[in-house]
Design a protein around this motif. Structure first.
Motif, mmCIF file in Angstrom:
data_model
loop_
_atom_site.group_PDB
_atom_site.id
_atom_site.type_symbol
_atom_site.label_atom_id
_atom_site.label_comp_id
_atom_site.label_asym_id
_atom_site.label_seq_id
_atom_site.Cartn_x
_atom_site.Cartn_y
_atom_site.Cartn_z
ATOM 1 N N LYS A 107 0.837 -1.220 0.000
ATOM 2 C CA LYS A 107 0.000 0.000 0.000
ATOM 3 C C LYS A 107 0.866 1.262 0.000
ATOM 4 N N LEU A 108 1.935 1.247 0.802
ATOM 5 C CA LEU A 108 2.831 2.409 0.870
ATOM 6 C C LEU A 108 3.606 2.556 -0.437
ATOM 7 N N LEU A 109 4.041 1.443 -0.999
ATOM 8 C CA LEU A 109 4.799 1.469 -2.256
ATOM 9 C C LEU A 109 3.927 1.997 -3.395
ATOM 10 N N LYS A 110 2.622 1.694 -3.300
ATOM 11 C CA LYS A 110 1.675 2.115 -4.345
ATOM 12 C C LYS A 110 1.443 3.622 -4.340
ATOM 13 N N THR A 111 1.827 4.307 -3.237
ATOM 14 C CA THR A 111 1.619 5.765 -3.192
ATOM 15 C C THR A 111 2.621 6.503 -4.080
ATOM 16 N N VAL A 112 3.666 5.812 -4.542
ATOM 17 C CA VAL A 112 4.657 6.439 -5.436
ATOM 18 C C VAL A 112 4.056 6.536 -6.831
ATOM 19 N N LYS A 113 4.205 7.709 -7.461
ATOM 20 C CA LYS A 113 3.614 7.902 -8.790
ATOM 21 C C LYS A 113 4.163 6.886 -9.786
ATOM 22 N N GLY A 114 3.249 6.315 -10.578
ATOM 23 C CA GLY A 114 3.667 5.371 -11.613
ATOM 24 C C GLY A 114 3.746 3.934 -11.115
ATOM 25 N N ILE A 115 3.490 3.727 -9.815
ATOM 26 C CA ILE A 115 3.528 2.362 -9.277
ATOM 27 C C ILE A 115 2.103 1.921 -8.949
ATOM 28 N N GLY A 116 1.629 0.935 -9.700
ATOM 29 C CA GLY A 116 0.297 0.377 -9.424
ATOM 30 C C GLY A 116 0.445 -0.777 -8.443
ATOM 31 N N LEU A 117 -0.693 -1.354 -8.058
ATOM 32 C CA LEU A 117 -0.680 -2.438 -7.072
ATOM 33 C C LEU A 117 0.134 -3.634 -7.573
ATOM 34 N N LYS A 118 -0.065 -4.002 -8.862
ATOM 35 C CA LYS A 118 0.645 -5.180 -9.403
ATOM 36 C C LYS A 118 2.153 -4.962 -9.382
ATOM 37 N N THR A 119 2.586 -3.751 -9.790
ATOM 38 C CA THR A 119 4.024 -3.453 -9.809
ATOM 39 C C THR A 119 4.576 -3.459 -8.388
ATOM 40 N N ALA A 120 3.830 -2.863 -7.446
ATOM 41 C CA ALA A 120 4.263 -2.825 -6.038
ATOM 42 C C ALA A 120 4.443 -4.255 -5.520
ATOM 43 N N GLN A 121 3.490 -5.122 -5.836
ATOM 44 C CA GLN A 121 3.578 -6.514 -5.368
ATOM 45 C C GLN A 121 4.751 -7.240 -6.026
ATOM 46 N N ARG A 122 4.981 -6.928 -7.327
ATOM 47 C CA ARG A 122 6.101 -7.567 -8.047
ATOM 48 C C ARG A 122 7.436 -7.163 -7.426
ATOM 49 N N ILE A 123 7.554 -5.861 -7.068
ATOM 50 C CA ILE A 123 8.789 -5.375 -6.438
ATOM 51 C C ILE A 123 9.029 -6.144 -5.133
ATOM 52 N N ILE A 124 7.977 -6.282 -4.332
ATOM 53 C CA ILE A 124 8.104 -6.952 -3.033
ATOM 54 C C ILE A 124 8.486 -8.421 -3.216
ATOM 55 N N VAL A 125 7.782 -9.120 -4.121
ATOM 56 C CA VAL A 125 8.057 -10.547 -4.348
ATOM 57 C C VAL A 125 9.482 -10.739 -4.870
ATOM 58 N N ASP A 126 9.882 -9.913 -5.854
ATOM 59 C CA ASP A 126 11.208 -10.075 -6.475
ATOM 60 C C ASP A 126 12.359 -9.709 -5.537
ATOM 61 N N LEU A 127 12.138 -8.710 -4.665
ATOM 62 C CA LEU A 127 13.283 -8.154 -3.932
ATOM 63 C C LEU A 127 13.373 -8.522 -2.452
ATOM 64 N N LYS A 128 12.304 -9.093 -1.905
ATOM 65 C CA LYS A 128 12.291 -9.388 -0.461
ATOM 66 C C LYS A 128 13.520 -10.202 -0.035
#
Length: 198
Positions: A107-128
């Motif tokens: 939810k916090l990552l999604k507040t950045v412009k240009g980042i939708g929910l899917k992209t935010a989730q992809r970032i988390i899954v890929d980088l955790k």
């Protein structure tokens, strides 16, 4: 591969820095975190990532290796380019970003412009796991300095936001609204808040 550039800061905006080294001025795209770290210096050392494209060679500069490491991790995620990664690193400090990813806070990552929910989730899954493996997340945010020159702040903030691709009129409106609420905010804080609202 350029590892770093060390020299005099000849031009500095919240979005770019020109470092003169050996008589050559190198322009590097920077995040707000790097801007905060170097804004009161006359000389600096920026760690560099060089993006070589067909139409341009673009330099991204970072005040420390940890921020560059995070930038490289972000651009390794499908759909995240250099400018989006820089936008994320302008909206969040490296420590905040590491905490957001480790805690899975899409939810916090999604507040950045240009980042939708899917992209935010992809970032988390890929980088955790990568962030945990690198032991990142111990950086502290840069100290903010009070500035009273509101017009200068408005001009700098609007210039930085338009460089990041936002329309000038919308940027100006948001910047004015933020300064009305928080008149003592330094320029980097105004831009960070604006990035979340635009």
């Amino acid at each position: 591969m350029i590892e770093y550039i060390k020299g005099d800061i000849t031009e500095l905006t919240p979005a770019t820095a020109v470092i003169e080294c050996g008589g050559v001025g190198y322009e590097a795209n920077i995040s707000l975190n790097t801007f905060s770290a170097i804004q009161n210096l006359s000389r600096t050392k920026l760690y560099i990532y060089e993006a070589i494209r067909e139409d341009a060679h673009v330099l991204y500069g970072f005040a420390d290796k940890q921020e560059r490491e995070l930038f490289l991790l972000l651009i390794s995620v499908s759909g995240i380019g250099g400018n989006t990664a820089r936008m994320i690193l302008s909206a969040l400090t490296p420590a905040e970003l590491c905490n957001v990813i480790s805690s899975g806070n899409d939810k916090l990552l999604k507040t950045v412009k240009g980042i939708g929910l899917k992209t935010a989730q992809r970032i988390i899954v890929d980088l955790k796991d990568k962030i945990a493996a690198l032991g990142l997340g111990n950086a502290s945010g840069a100290a903010e300095l009070p500035m009273n020159l509101q017009n200068e702040i408005v001009d700098e903030a609007v210039a930085a936001l338009t460089m990041l691709g936002f329309p000038a009129a919308a940027s100006q409106k948001v910047v004015h609204a933020i300064l009305k609420e928080e008149p003592d905010s330094p320029v980097e804080k105004v831009i960070k808040l604006a990035l979340k609202r635009l």
